[in-house]
Design a protein around this motif. Sequence first.
Motif, mmCIF file in Angstrom:
data_model
loop_
_atom_site.group_PDB
_atom_site.id
_atom_site.type_symbol
_atom_site.label_atom_id
_atom_site.label_comp_id
_atom_site.label_asym_id
_atom_site.label_seq_id
_atom_site.Cartn_x
_atom_site.Cartn_y
_atom_site.Cartn_z
ATOM 1 N N VAL A 13 -29.312 -40.916 -16.935
ATOM 2 C CA VAL A 13 -29.871 -41.943 -17.964
ATOM 3 C C VAL A 13 -29.015 -43.123 -17.845
ATOM 4 O O VAL A 13 -27.774 -43.010 -17.852
ATOM 5 C CB VAL A 13 -29.912 -41.220 -19.218
ATOM 6 C CG1 VAL A 13 -28.696 -40.816 -19.840
ATOM 7 C CG2 VAL A 13 -30.418 -42.011 -20.485
ATOM 8 N N THR A 15 -27.403 -46.011 -19.602
ATOM 9 C CA THR A 15 -26.808 -46.129 -21.098
ATOM 10 C C THR A 15 -26.117 -47.657 -21.171
ATOM 11 O O THR A 15 -25.399 -48.046 -19.920
ATOM 12 C CB THR A 15 -26.218 -45.313 -21.887
ATOM 13 O OG1 THR A 15 -24.984 -45.039 -21.334
ATOM 14 C CG2 THR A 15 -26.915 -43.896 -21.654
ATOM 15 N N LYS A 20 -25.161 -41.713 -17.227
ATOM 16 C CA LYS A 20 -24.765 -40.528 -17.418
ATOM 17 C C LYS A 20 -25.507 -39.470 -16.867
ATOM 18 O O LYS A 20 -26.817 -39.507 -17.057
ATOM 19 C CB LYS A 20 -24.761 -40.476 -19.255
ATOM 20 C CG LYS A 20 -24.519 -38.859 -19.790
ATOM 21 C CD LYS A 20 -24.428 -39.048 -21.188
ATOM 22 C CE LYS A 20 -24.470 -37.557 -21.532
ATOM 23 N NZ LYS A 20 -25.222 -37.222 -23.112
ATOM 24 N N ILE A 22 -27.570 -36.436 -16.154
ATOM 25 C CA ILE A 22 -28.383 -35.279 -16.873
ATOM 26 C C ILE A 22 -28.983 -34.275 -16.047
ATOM 27 O O ILE A 22 -28.677 -33.270 -16.176
ATOM 28 C CB ILE A 22 -29.733 -35.991 -17.719
ATOM 29 C CG1 ILE A 22 -29.171 -37.333 -18.279
ATOM 30 C CG2 ILE A 22 -30.041 -34.851 -18.624
ATOM 31 C CD1 ILE A 22 -28.165 -36.867 -19.649
ATOM 32 N N PRO A 41 -32.351 -24.924 -24.100
ATOM 33 C CA PRO A 41 -31.931 -25.389 -25.259
ATOM 34 C C PRO A 41 -31.960 -26.981 -25.586
ATOM 35 O O PRO A 41 -32.159 -27.817 -24.438
ATOM 36 C CB PRO A 41 -30.384 -25.251 -25.185
ATOM 37 C CG PRO A 41 -30.194 -24.708 -23.921
ATOM 38 C CD PRO A 41 -31.307 -24.490 -23.201
ATOM 39 N N ASN A 42 -31.771 -27.565 -26.947
ATOM 40 C CA ASN A 42 -31.941 -28.781 -26.922
ATOM 41 C C ASN A 42 -30.858 -29.651 -26.037
ATOM 42 O O ASN A 42 -29.697 -29.210 -26.041
ATOM 43 C CB ASN A 42 -31.667 -29.167 -28.491
ATOM 44 C CG ASN A 42 -32.455 -28.720 -29.471
ATOM 45 O OD1 ASN A 42 -32.073 -28.132 -30.329
ATOM 46 N ND2 ASN A 42 -33.813 -28.900 -29.130
ATOM 47 N N GLY A 43 -31.370 -30.934 -25.403
ATOM 48 C CA GLY A 43 -30.297 -31.637 -24.878
ATOM 49 C C GLY A 43 -30.075 -31.311 -23.482
ATOM 50 O O GLY A 43 -29.195 -31.755 -22.872
ATOM 51 N N SER A 44 -30.764 -30.247 -23.002
ATOM 52 C CA SER A 44 -30.521 -29.543 -21.644
ATOM 53 C C SER A 44 -31.311 -30.352 -20.792
ATOM 54 O O SER A 44 -30.808 -30.224 -19.520
ATOM 55 C CB SER A 44 -31.003 -28.122 -21.680
ATOM 56 O OG SER A 44 -32.329 -28.150 -21.730
ATOM 57 N N GLY A 45 -32.063 -31.367 -20.953
ATOM 58 C CA GLY A 45 -32.562 -32.220 -19.851
ATOM 59 C C GLY A 45 -34.227 -32.295 -19.592
ATOM 60 O O GLY A 45 -34.738 -32.585 -18.693
ATOM 61 N N THR A 48 -35.940 -35.521 -19.888
ATOM 62 C CA THR A 48 -35.421 -36.296 -18.860
ATOM 63 C C THR A 48 -36.150 -36.033 -17.658
ATOM 64 O O THR A 48 -36.723 -36.807 -16.871
ATOM 65 C CB THR A 48 -34.003 -36.152 -18.574
ATOM 66 O OG1 THR A 48 -33.321 -36.314 -19.794
ATOM 67 C CG2 THR A 48 -33.386 -36.885 -17.742
ATOM 68 N N LYS A 58 -35.786 -46.089 -18.016
ATOM 69 C CA LYS A 58 -34.563 -45.878 -18.331
ATOM 70 C C LYS A 58 -33.686 -44.542 -17.537
ATOM 71 O O LYS A 58 -32.666 -44.483 -17.741
ATOM 72 C CB LYS A 58 -34.385 -45.644 -19.872
ATOM 73 C CG LYS A 58 -34.418 -44.191 -20.264
ATOM 74 C CD LYS A 58 -34.242 -44.207 -21.970
ATOM 75 C CE LYS A 58 -34.207 -42.619 -22.497
ATOM 76 N NZ LYS A 58 -34.066 -42.492 -23.879
ATOM 77 N N GLN A 91 -43.553 -36.274 -25.864
ATOM 78 C CA GLN A 91 -42.669 -35.430 -27.077
ATOM 79 C C GLN A 91 -42.778 -36.265 -28.175
ATOM 80 O O GLN A 91 -43.130 -35.767 -29.318
ATOM 81 C CB GLN A 91 -41.313 -34.991 -26.639
ATOM 82 C CG GLN A 91 -40.529 -34.325 -27.898
ATOM 83 C CD GLN A 91 -39.192 -33.900 -27.561
ATOM 84 O OE1 GLN A 91 -38.882 -33.851 -26.198
ATOM 85 N NE2 GLN A 91 -38.655 -33.263 -28.561
ATOM 86 N N GLU A 173 -43.149 -30.308 -25.208
ATOM 87 C CA GLU A 173 -43.188 -30.043 -26.461
ATOM 88 C C GLU A 173 -44.497 -30.473 -27.367
ATOM 89 O O GLU A 173 -44.304 -30.836 -28.677
ATOM 90 C CB GLU A 173 -41.946 -30.342 -27.310
ATOM 91 C CG GLU A 173 -40.826 -29.981 -26.949
ATOM 92 C CD GLU A 173 -39.535 -30.088 -27.751
ATOM 93 O OE1 GLU A 173 -39.841 -29.909 -28.957
ATOM 94 O OE2 GLU A 173 -38.507 -30.085 -27.172
HETATM 95 N N1 ATP Z 1 -29.411 -43.323 -23.957
HETATM 96 C C1 ATP Z 1 -28.730 -42.368 -24.047
HETATM 97 N N2 ATP Z 1 -27.238 -42.222 -23.967
HETATM 98 C C2 ATP Z 1 -26.530 -41.119 -24.017
HETATM 99 N N3 ATP Z 1 -27.225 -39.769 -23.792
HETATM 100 C C3 ATP Z 1 -28.325 -39.726 -23.549
HETATM 101 C C4 ATP Z 1 -29.211 -41.084 -23.756
HETATM 102 N N4 ATP Z 1 -30.644 -40.539 -23.501
HETATM 103 C C5 ATP Z 1 -30.438 -39.238 -23.302
HETATM 104 N N5 ATP Z 1 -29.483 -39.030 -23.538
HETATM 105 C C6 ATP Z 1 -28.803 -37.497 -23.404
HETATM 106 O O1 ATP Z 1 -29.586 -36.680 -22.483
HETATM 107 C C7 ATP Z 1 -29.619 -35.622 -22.659
HETATM 108 C C8 ATP Z 1 -30.873 -34.862 -22.274
HETATM 109 O O2 ATP Z 1 -31.987 -35.184 -23.046
HETATM 110 P P1 ATP Z 1 -33.267 -34.741 -23.138
HETATM 111 O O3 ATP Z 1 -34.050 -35.475 -24.210
HETATM 112 O O4 ATP Z 1 -33.851 -34.744 -21.586
HETATM 113 O O5 ATP Z 1 -33.061 -33.204 -23.688
HETATM 114 P P2 ATP Z 1 -34.322 -32.067 -24.051
HETATM 115 O O6 ATP Z 1 -33.806 -30.890 -23.007
HETATM 116 O O7 ATP Z 1 -35.646 -32.672 -23.982
HETATM 117 O O8 ATP Z 1 -33.966 -31.671 -25.394
HETATM 118 P P3 ATP Z 1 -35.025 -31.407 -26.955
HETATM 119 O O9 ATP Z 1 -35.293 -29.901 -26.481
HETATM 120 O O10 ATP Z 1 -34.050 -31.488 -27.937
HETATM 121 O O11 ATP Z 1 -36.211 -32.258 -26.685
HETATM 122 C C9 ATP Z 1 -29.161 -35.101 -24.165
HETATM 123 O O12 ATP Z 1 -28.043 -34.659 -24.216
HETATM 124 C C10 ATP Z 1 -29.191 -36.440 -24.472
HETATM 125 O O13 ATP Z 1 -28.545 -36.936 -25.659
#
Ligand code: ATP
Lengths: 250, 361
Positions: A13, A15, A20, A22, A41-45, A48, A58, A91, A173
């Motif tokens: 991603v 930033t 970073k 992912i 889990p949340n934040g797993s990507g 992304t 982005k 989402q 979601e």
């Molecule tokens: N602009 C950013 N700066 C830093 N980290 C970022 C940025 N955008 C996304 N991330 C990080 O990328 C990771 C993956 O995010 P993503 O939205 O893909 O997770 P997700 O699996 O869809 O989570 P959720 O279940 O909560 O929807 C997260 O840790 C998020 O914080």
Amino acid sequence: MSVLEIKNLQVSVITEAGNKEILRGVDLTVKSGETHAIMGPNGSGKSTLAYSIAGHPKYLITGGSVTLDGNDVLEMSVDERAKAGLFLAMQYPVEVPGVSVSNFLRTAVTAIRGEAPKVRTWVGEVKEAMASLNIDTAFSERNVNEGFSGGEKKRHEILQMELLRPKIAILDETDSGLDVDALRIVSEGVNRVKANSDLGVMLITHYTRILRYIKPDFVHVFANGKIVEEGGPELADKLEEQGYAAYITA
Amino acid sequence: MSQLTTNYLTPTGREEAWRFTPLKKLSGIHDLEVPVSDRISLSAKSDLPKGVTLSTSSSSDHPPAYVASDIVTNRVRKEVKNVTVLAIENNLELAEPIFLKRKCGPTPEVSRSIIQVGINSRATVILENNGVGKLGEEIEILLSAGSSLNFISLQEWDLSSVYVAQHHAIIGKDAQFNSYVVSIGGSTIRMSPTVEYTGTGASAEMYGVYFATDEQHLEHRIHVNHSVPNTKSRVNYKGALAGKGAHTVWIGDVYINKGAEGTDTYELNRNLLLTDGARADSVPNLEIETGEIVGAGHASTTGRFDDEQLFYLQSRGIPAEMARKLVIRGFFAEIINKLKNEDIEERLMARIELELSRVGE
Ligand SMILES: Nc1ncnc2c1ncn2[C@@H]1O[C@H](COP(=O)(O)OP(=O)(O)OP(=O)(O)O)[C@@H](O)[C@H]1O
Ligand SMILES: [Mg+2]
């Protein structure tokens, strides 16, 4: 018959503090008619992955490939991907001031089908699709997603999917924020499109609830930027009982 | 009838009424030291219908019908020797619009005109401002009892032009004034569409659309003065901006004076920022001196069209340029459609899309 093939996909991603990492090598193949549930889990990507396939600016692709029927998706512009047959139900659907739902739908369908829909049949088509998703016709005149409730936005995503007739749809979601009735209505919408068009579905979700309506053929566990386990529908039930602890430490 | 105001000074930019305006870009229209020509710049585009005349006569025969506070309006009154008068006689129903065209030159000039609408007459007047010009102007619009006027002013100027204008309507008993202001061209525009009422049952609907791109300054200063009972006003201006230095100003002053019982007013301004680097100022202002009103309200919003919106539209197959056009068309349609003239609507949208395609060049 269409095939979306994701191979060793690596994504960062972009930033302000730098890029970073992912996604750390995602492999997944979705074919017409198949339903793949992605849970993790949340934040797993997961989002992304969805956004990277759709071409959100982005995200930076650092490795791997995505093809649709052999064509390089990553080389396509965002609108070309949609025209190629990909659809992302987001989402967090975006509010677009100044553009009415009816104008938006007509423009999108015209772009994707390559010609303007016939006025006579089009009005009926939209009305019918809205009615089956329990969307009031008054929404036609409202601006896209502007002031819509969370659940209303999700229903409009499925409305678009129904009208745009993609080959492969990614539902990120779509079930979150829906009440019990809306969940059933939206699921029926997805199943209707699947039945009519042999749609391939990548269904990102946290809950097995929606999987009771939309039966997955495959369940993938997503953790730390990649798929860590794959199985059949029974895997979803196991996840619901045991959570992701086993995968996060692994 | 009031006298010409003579004791006014060149604005410095510190005055409340001038604080938004880039005086340097006005080519001296506001500057008493800079000479201005007062040649006639307004004419009819085609033959006028029966019962309608366009003539010029000495400004001393047409003293101003209201007190103006604007400095440029006062300057126009002082400098103009001959006024242009468009007269529509009583009891005339005109199905076709009257088109007025403008011909200005590259040096500063001023113009004063009067539009008189006779008792119970109904008409549409379309003023087409285009080409090169540095114009300071006043138009006095007099609506007799029971009359109805659609007054459309289209600012399709060259991008070098400067236009400072007050269009003031005095609305008689049971008369209906509909004002449509469209500002697209011009380097700097400062327009003051203002209205007052002289009889009960009078009503004004004031609509506007403006589209500013790189370094363009488009300012609209609406002023509505409710001073007699049972009058109505509706104001709705929408603006879009794109490109660095694009600046718009919208001032909406509505006064409900003592004695203006039964007033019904609502004013609205919406701005859409299509890119970074553009700035929209929006200042609604409602002053109420009587409690016995039907309704009074205002709203002002400024929204952005950002990358997420672009991505969303593109993800539905819509190419980027079309996405921006779609947003602008949809945003302006509500007001542009009210012009009820497809040729003009298309021409305006085409100009807007042309300007949009040139942003940043
Ligand atoms: N602009 C950013 N700066 C830093 N980290 C970022 C940025 N955008 C996304 N991330 C990080 O990328 C990771 C993956 O995010 P993503 O939205 O893909 O997770 P997700 O699996 O869809 O989570 P959720 O279940 O909560 O929807 C997260 O840790 C998020 O914080
Ligand atoms: Mg997510």
